[in-house]
Motif scaffolding. Structure first.
Motif, PDB file in Angstrom:
ATOM      1  N   ALA A 162      -0.370  -5.579   1.998  1.00  0.00           N
ATOM      2  CA  ALA A 162       0.303  -5.320   0.721  1.00  0.00           C
ATOM      3  C   ALA A 162      -0.015  -3.918   0.204  1.00  0.00           C
ATOM      4  O   ALA A 162       0.865  -3.225  -0.326  1.00  0.00           O
ATOM      5  CB  ALA A 162      -0.102  -6.375  -0.312  1.00  0.00           C
ATOM      6  N   ILE A 163      -1.249  -3.491   0.372  1.00  0.00           N
ATOM      7  CA  ILE A 163      -1.636  -2.141  -0.059  1.00  0.00           C
ATOM      8  C   ILE A 163      -0.918  -1.099   0.799  1.00  0.00           C
ATOM      9  O   ILE A 163      -0.377  -0.115   0.279  1.00  0.00           O
ATOM     10  CB  ILE A 163      -3.162  -1.955  -0.022  1.00  0.00           C
ATOM     11  CG1 ILE A 163      -3.820  -2.819  -1.103  1.00  0.00           C
ATOM     12  CG2 ILE A 163      -3.545  -0.485  -0.189  1.00  0.00           C
ATOM     13  CD1 ILE A 163      -5.334  -2.891  -1.030  1.00  0.00           C
ATOM     14  N   SER A 184       2.662  -0.951  -0.227  1.00  0.00           N
ATOM     15  CA  SER A 184       2.747  -0.334  -1.543  1.00  0.00           C
ATOM     16  C   SER A 184       2.661   1.180  -1.443  1.00  0.00           C
ATOM     17  O   SER A 184       3.479   1.902  -2.028  1.00  0.00           O
ATOM     18  CB  SER A 184       1.617  -0.853  -2.431  1.00  0.00           C
ATOM     19  OG  SER A 184       1.571  -0.151  -3.645  1.00  0.00           O
ATOM     20  N   GLU A 185       1.685   1.659  -0.708  1.00  0.00           N
ATOM     21  CA  GLU A 185       1.446   3.101  -0.643  1.00  0.00           C
ATOM     22  C   GLU A 185       2.540   3.857   0.100  1.00  0.00           C
ATOM     23  O   GLU A 185       2.613   5.081   0.002  1.00  0.00           O
ATOM     24  CB  GLU A 185       0.061   3.379  -0.063  1.00  0.00           C
ATOM     25  CG  GLU A 185      -1.040   2.981  -1.020  1.00  0.00           C
ATOM     26  CD  GLU A 185      -2.435   3.263  -0.509  1.00  0.00           C
ATOM     27  OE1 GLU A 185      -2.592   3.677   0.658  1.00  0.00           O
ATOM     28  OE2 GLU A 185      -3.379   3.041  -1.290  1.00  0.00           O
ATOM     29  N   HIS A 229       4.999   5.105  -2.969  1.00  0.00           N
ATOM     30  CA  HIS A 229       4.550   5.998  -4.040  1.00  0.00           C
ATOM     31  C   HIS A 229       3.401   6.857  -3.522  1.00  0.00           C
ATOM     32  O   HIS A 229       2.947   6.676  -2.395  1.00  0.00           O
ATOM     33  CB  HIS A 229       4.111   5.185  -5.273  1.00  0.00           C
ATOM     34  CG  HIS A 229       3.048   4.181  -4.975  1.00  0.00           C
ATOM     35  ND1 HIS A 229       1.730   4.516  -4.810  1.00  0.00           N
ATOM     36  CD2 HIS A 229       3.115   2.834  -4.773  1.00  0.00           C
ATOM     37  CE1 HIS A 229       1.023   3.430  -4.543  1.00  0.00           C
ATOM     38  NE2 HIS A 229       1.849   2.390  -4.506  1.00  0.00           N
ATOM     39  N   ILE A 267      -4.426   2.892  -3.731  1.00  0.00           N
ATOM     40  CA  ILE A 267      -4.904   1.617  -4.256  1.00  0.00           C
ATOM     41  C   ILE A 267      -6.076   1.099  -3.437  1.00  0.00           C
ATOM     42  O   ILE A 267      -6.042   1.130  -2.211  1.00  0.00           O
ATOM     43  CB  ILE A 267      -3.777   0.562  -4.253  1.00  0.00           C
ATOM     44  CG1 ILE A 267      -2.615   1.024  -5.140  1.00  0.00           C
ATOM     45  CG2 ILE A 267      -4.299  -0.798  -4.702  1.00  0.00           C
ATOM     46  CD1 ILE A 267      -1.400   0.116  -5.062  1.00  0.00           C
ATOM     47  N   ILE A 274      -0.759  -6.409  -6.813  1.00  0.00           N
ATOM     48  CA  ILE A 274      -0.467  -5.164  -6.097  1.00  0.00           C
ATOM     49  C   ILE A 274       1.013  -4.823  -6.235  1.00  0.00           C
ATOM     50  O   ILE A 274       1.379  -3.662  -6.460  1.00  0.00           O
ATOM     51  CB  ILE A 274      -0.883  -5.280  -4.612  1.00  0.00           C
ATOM     52  CG1 ILE A 274      -2.404  -5.334  -4.501  1.00  0.00           C
ATOM     53  CG2 ILE A 274      -0.309  -4.115  -3.784  1.00  0.00           C
ATOM     54  CD1 ILE A 274      -2.920  -5.743  -3.133  1.00  0.00           C
ATOM     55  N   GLN A 275       1.875  -5.817  -6.131  1.00  0.00           N
ATOM     56  CA  GLN A 275       3.314  -5.578  -6.274  1.00  0.00           C
ATOM     57  C   GLN A 275       3.658  -5.087  -7.677  1.00  0.00           C
ATOM     58  O   GLN A 275       4.498  -4.194  -7.834  1.00  0.00           O
ATOM     59  CB  GLN A 275       4.098  -6.838  -5.924  1.00  0.00           C
ATOM     60  CG  GLN A 275       4.011  -7.171  -4.450  1.00  0.00           C
ATOM     61  CD  GLN A 275       4.516  -8.562  -4.107  1.00  0.00           C
ATOM     62  OE1 GLN A 275       4.666  -9.431  -4.973  1.00  0.00           O
ATOM     63  NE2 GLN A 275       4.757  -8.793  -2.819  1.00  0.00           N
ATOM     64  N   THR A 295       2.531  -1.591  -7.927  1.00  0.00           N
ATOM     65  CA  THR A 295       3.454  -0.783  -7.129  1.00  0.00           C
ATOM     66  C   THR A 295       4.671  -0.370  -7.952  1.00  0.00           C
ATOM     67  O   THR A 295       5.087   0.798  -7.908  1.00  0.00           O
ATOM     68  CB  THR A 295       3.903  -1.560  -5.873  1.00  0.00           C
ATOM     69  OG1 THR A 295       2.744  -1.865  -5.096  1.00  0.00           O
ATOM     70  CG2 THR A 295       4.891  -0.765  -5.036  1.00  0.00           C
ATOM     71  N   GLN A 296       5.231  -1.305  -8.704  1.00  0.00           N
ATOM     72  CA  GLN A 296       6.411  -0.992  -9.507  1.00  0.00           C
ATOM     73  C   GLN A 296       6.121   0.110 -10.528  1.00  0.00           C
ATOM     74  O   GLN A 296       6.940   1.008 -10.736  1.00  0.00           O
ATOM     75  CB  GLN A 296       6.949  -2.249 -10.203  1.00  0.00           C
ATOM     76  CG  GLN A 296       7.478  -3.290  -9.242  1.00  0.00           C
ATOM     77  CD  GLN A 296       8.451  -2.713  -8.220  1.00  0.00           C
ATOM     78  OE1 GLN A 296       9.435  -2.060  -8.581  1.00  0.00           O
ATOM     79  NE2 GLN A 296       8.164  -2.916  -6.949  1.00  0.00           N
ATOM     80  N   ILE A 319       5.676   3.425  -8.513  1.00  0.00           N
ATOM     81  CA  ILE A 319       6.969   3.939  -8.044  1.00  0.00           C
ATOM     82  C   ILE A 319       7.693   4.639  -9.190  1.00  0.00           C
ATOM     83  O   ILE A 319       8.283   5.709  -9.007  1.00  0.00           O
ATOM     84  CB  ILE A 319       7.844   2.798  -7.470  1.00  0.00           C
ATOM     85  CG1 ILE A 319       7.299   2.328  -6.124  1.00  0.00           C
ATOM     86  CG2 ILE A 319       9.300   3.233  -7.330  1.00  0.00           C
ATOM     87  CD1 ILE A 319       7.965   1.066  -5.604  1.00  0.00           C
ATOM     88  N   ASP A 369      -7.347   1.308   3.006  1.00  0.00           N
ATOM     89  CA  ASP A 369      -6.546   0.231   2.415  1.00  0.00           C
ATOM     90  C   ASP A 369      -7.272  -1.107   2.502  1.00  0.00           C
ATOM     91  O   ASP A 369      -6.898  -2.056   1.802  1.00  0.00           O
ATOM     92  CB  ASP A 369      -5.194   0.124   3.136  1.00  0.00           C
ATOM     93  CG  ASP A 369      -4.366   1.396   3.003  1.00  0.00           C
ATOM     94  OD1 ASP A 369      -4.528   2.102   1.987  1.00  0.00           O
ATOM     95  OD2 ASP A 369      -3.576   1.676   3.903  1.00  0.00           O
TER      96      ASP A 369
END
Length: 165
Positions: A32-33, A36-37, A40, A44, A137-138, A141-142, A145, A160
């Motif tokens: 997930a990390i 996510s990365e 953006h 994290i 994390i999500q 992420t938003q 972003i 990560d």
């Protein structure tokens, strides 16, 4: 001195941390990390600590204060663009804290982090640790972003892999 808190911390073991965060859950968080990365330019880290050690516990160290210590110890502040972020769980207290470096804090307010933490705590109360962390994390992420969109292939400055303290 909060006797009930001390008892909870003294009774929280590494076995309980490993039970809440087995290898498969840690792998899901790592994925997930990484995902996510890719979206953006933030960095994290996720860290979980079962309980405070004796001196911190008897001094009454808060989850927030411990999160700041971990942020520093993991050198999350040491990124080129001051874009590091820590999601920290103190399992004995079921306390989640998000600590962001100054580059992120200039754009994202405390209320947004608190809201994400509360949603994660709700999942943790149901023993859904993987779902709680991944959804946290999500949500992070938003926000990243929105304020720090990916600008091509960036350098991954921090590992990560989740940290078990």
């Amino acid at each position: 001195m909060n006797i009930m808190r001390i008892v909870k911390h003294l009774l929280t073991t590494h076995w309980q941390v490993n039970r809440a965060f087995p290898r498969e859950t840690l792998s899901a968080i790592d994925r997930a990390i990484k995902a996510s990365e890719n979206a953006h330019v933030g960095e994290i880290r996720f860290a979980v600590e079962g309980a405070l050690d004796g001196s911190a516990l008897f001094k009454g160290q808060s989850g927030k204060a411990r999160a700041l210590d971990v942020f520093s110890q993991l050198r999350i502040w040491d990124t080129k663009h001051n874009n590091g972020l820590l999601i920290f769980l103190l399992l004995a207290d079921r306390h989640i804290e998000i600590v962001a470096d100054r580059g992120i804090n200039e754009k994202v307010g405390t209320a947004e982090w608190v809201n994400i933490c509360r949603n994660m705590e709700t999942a943790f109360k149901q023993a859904n640790y993987e779902g709680g962390v991944v959804s946290g994390i999500q949500a992070v992420t938003q926000l990243l972003i929105k304020h720090f969109p990916a600008s091509g292939a960036g350098q991954n400055e921090l590992p990560d892999k989740p940290v078990l303290l």
